[in-house]
Design a protein around this motif. Structure first.
Motif, PDB file in Angstrom:
ATOM      1  N   LEU A 161       6.140   5.639  -9.972  1.00 31.21           N
ATOM      2  CA  LEU A 161       7.582   5.791  -9.728  1.00 31.21           C
ATOM      3  C   LEU A 161       8.196   4.574  -9.059  1.00 31.21           C
ATOM      4  O   LEU A 161       9.407   4.548  -8.806  1.00 31.21           O
ATOM      5  CB  LEU A 161       7.830   7.020  -8.828  1.00 31.21           C
ATOM      6  CG  LEU A 161       7.241   8.358  -9.285  1.00 31.21           C
ATOM      7  CD1 LEU A 161       7.498   9.425  -8.222  1.00 31.21           C
ATOM      8  CD2 LEU A 161       7.812   8.789 -10.616  1.00 31.21           C
ATOM      9  N   GLN A 162       7.400   3.560  -8.748  1.00 34.76           N
ATOM     10  CA  GLN A 162       7.887   2.441  -7.934  1.00 34.76           C
ATOM     11  C   GLN A 162       9.080   1.746  -8.599  1.00 34.76           C
ATOM     12  O   GLN A 162       9.129   1.564  -9.814  1.00 34.76           O
ATOM     13  CB  GLN A 162       6.775   1.447  -7.658  1.00 34.76           C
ATOM     14  CG  GLN A 162       6.053   0.877  -8.852  1.00 34.76           C
ATOM     15  CD  GLN A 162       4.867   0.012  -8.424  1.00 34.76           C
ATOM     16  OE1 GLN A 162       4.876  -0.599  -7.363  1.00 34.76           O
ATOM     17  NE2 GLN A 162       3.834  -0.017  -9.246  1.00 34.76           N
ATOM     18  N   PRO A 207      10.278   1.582  -3.249  1.00 38.62           N
ATOM     19  CA  PRO A 207       9.961   0.151  -3.277  1.00 38.62           C
ATOM     20  C   PRO A 207       9.137  -0.213  -4.511  1.00 38.62           C
ATOM     21  O   PRO A 207       8.499   0.637  -5.135  1.00 38.62           O
ATOM     22  CB  PRO A 207       9.140  -0.056  -2.002  1.00 38.62           C
ATOM     23  CG  PRO A 207       9.369   1.152  -1.157  1.00 38.62           C
ATOM     24  CD  PRO A 207       9.666   2.263  -2.102  1.00 38.62           C
ATOM     25  N   LYS A 208       9.141  -1.506  -4.809  1.00 37.29           N
ATOM     26  CA  LYS A 208       8.244  -2.039  -5.832  1.00 37.29           C
ATOM     27  C   LYS A 208       6.960  -2.512  -5.151  1.00 37.29           C
ATOM     28  O   LYS A 208       6.872  -2.593  -3.941  1.00 37.29           O
ATOM     29  CB  LYS A 208       8.912  -3.194  -6.580  1.00 37.29           C
ATOM     30  CG  LYS A 208      10.161  -2.770  -7.354  1.00 37.29           C
ATOM     31  CD  LYS A 208      10.787  -3.979  -8.038  1.00 37.29           C
ATOM     32  CE  LYS A 208      12.050  -3.556  -8.812  1.00 37.29           C
ATOM     33  NZ  LYS A 208      12.705  -4.730  -9.461  1.00 37.29           N
ATOM     34  N   TRP A 251      10.033   5.122   5.757  1.00 32.92           N
ATOM     35  CA  TRP A 251       8.815   5.480   5.038  1.00 32.92           C
ATOM     36  C   TRP A 251       7.701   5.696   6.061  1.00 32.92           C
ATOM     37  O   TRP A 251       7.418   4.814   6.870  1.00 32.92           O
ATOM     38  CB  TRP A 251       8.405   4.374   4.069  1.00 32.92           C
ATOM     39  CG  TRP A 251       9.386   4.098   2.970  1.00 32.92           C
ATOM     40  CD1 TRP A 251      10.120   2.963   2.798  1.00 32.92           C
ATOM     41  CD2 TRP A 251       9.721   4.970   1.885  1.00 32.92           C
ATOM     42  NE1 TRP A 251      10.907   3.079   1.677  1.00 32.92           N
ATOM     43  CE2 TRP A 251      10.690   4.303   1.093  1.00 32.92           C
ATOM     44  CE3 TRP A 251       9.323   6.258   1.503  1.00 32.92           C
ATOM     45  CZ2 TRP A 251      11.242   4.869  -0.051  1.00 32.92           C
ATOM     46  CZ3 TRP A 251       9.873   6.824   0.365  1.00 32.92           C
ATOM     47  CH2 TRP A 251      10.813   6.130  -0.401  1.00 32.92           C
ATOM     48  N   LEU A 252       7.051   6.858   6.013  1.00 29.64           N
ATOM     49  CA  LEU A 252       6.030   7.159   7.014  1.00 29.64           C
ATOM     50  C   LEU A 252       4.709   6.442   6.767  1.00 29.64           C
ATOM     51  O   LEU A 252       4.045   6.029   7.713  1.00 29.64           O
ATOM     52  CB  LEU A 252       5.773   8.676   7.066  1.00 29.64           C
ATOM     53  CG  LEU A 252       6.736   9.521   7.888  1.00 29.64           C
ATOM     54  CD1 LEU A 252       6.272  10.976   7.889  1.00 29.64           C
ATOM     55  CD2 LEU A 252       6.832   9.014   9.318  1.00 29.64           C
ATOM     56  N   ASN A 253       4.308   6.342   5.515  1.00 30.72           N
ATOM     57  CA  ASN A 253       2.983   5.794   5.244  1.00 30.72           C
ATOM     58  C   ASN A 253       3.031   4.470   4.494  1.00 30.72           C
ATOM     59  O   ASN A 253       2.211   4.190   3.612  1.00 30.72           O
ATOM     60  CB  ASN A 253       2.116   6.802   4.496  1.00 30.72           C
ATOM     61  CG  ASN A 253       2.731   7.325   3.214  1.00 30.72           C
ATOM     62  OD1 ASN A 253       3.926   7.522   3.122  1.00 30.72           O
ATOM     63  ND2 ASN A 253       1.895   7.558   2.213  1.00 30.72           N
ATOM     64  N   TYR A 274       8.573  -2.434   4.352  1.00 31.36           N
ATOM     65  CA  TYR A 274       9.108  -1.705   3.199  1.00 31.36           C
ATOM     66  C   TYR A 274      10.418  -0.983   3.514  1.00 31.36           C
ATOM     67  O   TYR A 274      11.088  -0.487   2.615  1.00 31.36           O
ATOM     68  CB  TYR A 274       8.086  -0.679   2.691  1.00 31.36           C
ATOM     69  CG  TYR A 274       6.964  -1.281   1.880  1.00 31.36           C
ATOM     70  CD1 TYR A 274       7.058  -1.369   0.493  1.00 31.36           C
ATOM     71  CD2 TYR A 274       5.806  -1.749   2.488  1.00 31.36           C
ATOM     72  CE1 TYR A 274       6.021  -1.900  -0.265  1.00 31.36           C
ATOM     73  CE2 TYR A 274       4.759  -2.287   1.752  1.00 31.36           C
ATOM     74  CZ  TYR A 274       4.879  -2.364   0.365  1.00 31.36           C
ATOM     75  OH  TYR A 274       3.858  -2.892  -0.375  1.00 31.36           O
ATOM     76  N   ASN A 275      10.750  -0.879   4.786  1.00 29.91           N
ATOM     77  CA  ASN A 275      11.973  -0.170   5.169  1.00 29.91           C
ATOM     78  C   ASN A 275      13.176  -1.105   5.042  1.00 29.91           C
ATOM     79  O   ASN A 275      13.432  -1.938   5.905  1.00 29.91           O
ATOM     80  CB  ASN A 275      11.841   0.360   6.605  1.00 29.91           C
ATOM     81  CG  ASN A 275      10.824   1.480   6.706  1.00 29.91           C
ATOM     82  OD1 ASN A 275      10.857   2.423   5.929  1.00 29.91           O
ATOM     83  ND2 ASN A 275       9.907   1.375   7.648  1.00 29.91           N
TER      84      ASN A 275
END
Length: 417
Positions: free
Chosen positions: A343-344, A392-393, A362-364, A369-370
């Motif tokens: 789904l990236q 994210p990609k 994003w938790l993990n 990436y945020n």
């Protein structure tokens, strides 16, 4: 011990282990259809022949501390061991019947004691499974798919079942829950006596829904069955990692980490617990492929476990979705995407949620990436509130990805259609 360990814990480890583990679903060179732990019944093995397996039962690879350490790393909060399955062989030192791992096997080990002590060491709630109605070694206990009309069930019930349950609840410290199973033709009186004994000896010990006659402390669903809608009462799904509970040779149909996480989150969002099973082989080894997938689950929960533990029951989302699901706690909404590598880079419109978001994270994933563009609030052309989430990609190979939304409101809110 407070009963809220069950409602906050959400994720437990079931362990099916016994003499059937030695056979691995095969008898006289033939694979026997049905569940591996039912092989005595399904293959109609003579009792004297089956009993001789006790003389071979010496599972040197079964190490309670290692299992508890693994369960902890997998994000599990409680463990349930089969103290006596339908085969009638007990994994504890029973004065009621010598047909047990201490007195009848060369290993001379009390596996219930070992697991209880290891659970205490690792901070896990210890629970036991006990087959209360079926005991295929006892002529007066029930046996599924056989004629039980001539049995003197009371003789077995008062002579073995009740005394062994008393041993379990007297000799092994605090028991969080006793998992009864397949009541078959047990009378309401017998089920009530069993329930009263448990609550007399350990008032805080939970009783599974399979005691019979609606006398359980929580609902036990059918095996591997997830309710389609939220349930406000306490409930639990017991599920397998492959196609059997006990060890079966050649059963490689392992549930993936992504599937396990998806099921766990759906169950948590609908108000339940997930008791996920492993079946060690006759030496006590956990199959390697099972370990691989559960290790991935543990890695996810180490970073995103807050999306599961203490999650409260959510109403079903107004639309059918497959790629993601929701869980929630006070002031927090979690959106978890499954198989995110596929789904990236995709953007998802998530309409009809009315909460205002204070922060998205994003938790993990690493902090890098945020980005601002990953989340925003807007509305549809029809005027419904809408979240826009962009994945994210260049995502790492992870089974699930969880977005934590800190909400201005304490509770989850959605617009009806």
């Amino acid at each position: 011990m407070q009963k809220n360990w069950f409602t906050t814990g959400k994720f437990g480890l079931f362990i099916h282990f016994g003499l059937y583990s030695l056979l691995g679903g095969e008898y006289k060179g033939q694979k026997i259809r049905g569940l591996a732990e039912w092989i005595l019944n399904n293959a109609d093995i003579p009792l004297e022949e089956y009993r001789s397996l006790a003389g071979e039962f010496n599972p040197q690879e079964f190490q309670a501390e290692n299992i508890c350490r693994l369960a902890k790393s997998w994000g599990m909060r409680y463990i349930c061991l089969t103290s006596k399955h339908h085969e009638g062989f007990a994994l504890f030192d029973s004065k009621v019947s010598s047909y047990n791992s201490v007195q009848a096997s060369p290993c001379k080990r009390d596996f219930v004691r070992e697991m209880q002590e290891a659970c205490e060491k690792y901070g896990l709630t210890f629970c036991v499974y006990y087959s209360q109605a079926q005991d295929w070694d006892d002529p007066d206990a029930y046996r599924a798919y056989h004629d039980n009309s001539q049995k003197n069930f009371a003789r077995y019930f008062y002579g073995k079942c009740l005394p062994q349950v008393e041993e379990l609840l007297t000799n092994y410290g605090k028991i969080g829950m006793i998992w009864f199973d397949t009541p078959i033709d047990m009378s309401q009186q017998h089920c009530r006596e069993l329930s009263e004994l448990v609550h007399k000896l350990q008032p805080e010990c939970l009783i599974s829904g399979r005691i019979g006659h609606g006398l359980g402390d929580y609902i036990s669903t059918q095996d591997n069955r997830i309710p389609a809608a939220p349930i406000e009462k306490m409930w639990e799904v017991a599920g397998t990692m492959n196609d059997s509970w006990g060890f079966r040779k050649g059963d490689e149909n392992w549930q993936t980490a992504a599937t396990t996480i998806h099921k766990l989150l759906k169950i948590a969002a609908r108000g339940g617990n997930y008791l996920l099973n492993i079946g060690p082989d006759g030496q006590g080894r956990i199959p390697a492929a099972c370990l691989t997938e559960l290790n991935k689950v543990g890695e996810y929960l180490e970073k995103a476990g807050e999306s599961v533990y203490s999650a409260y029951t959510l109403p079903l989302y107004v639309y059918e979705i497959n790629e993601y699901c929701f869980t929630a706690r006070d002031h927090q909404l979690y959106i978890t995407f499954f198989n995110p590598e596929k789904l990236q880079g995709r953007t998802f419109d998530i309409p009809n949620i009315c909460n205002h978001v204070v922060q998205a994270k994003w938790l993990n994933l690493p902090e890098s990436y945020n980005e601002e563009r990953m989340f925003r609030e807007t509305s549809t052309l029809e005027g419904d509130p809408c979240y826009i989430v962009t994945l994210p990609k260049n995502l790492p190979n992870i089974p699930a990805l969880t977005l934590k939304l800190t909400l201005a409101e304490a509770d989850y809110r959605q617009n009806p259609l």
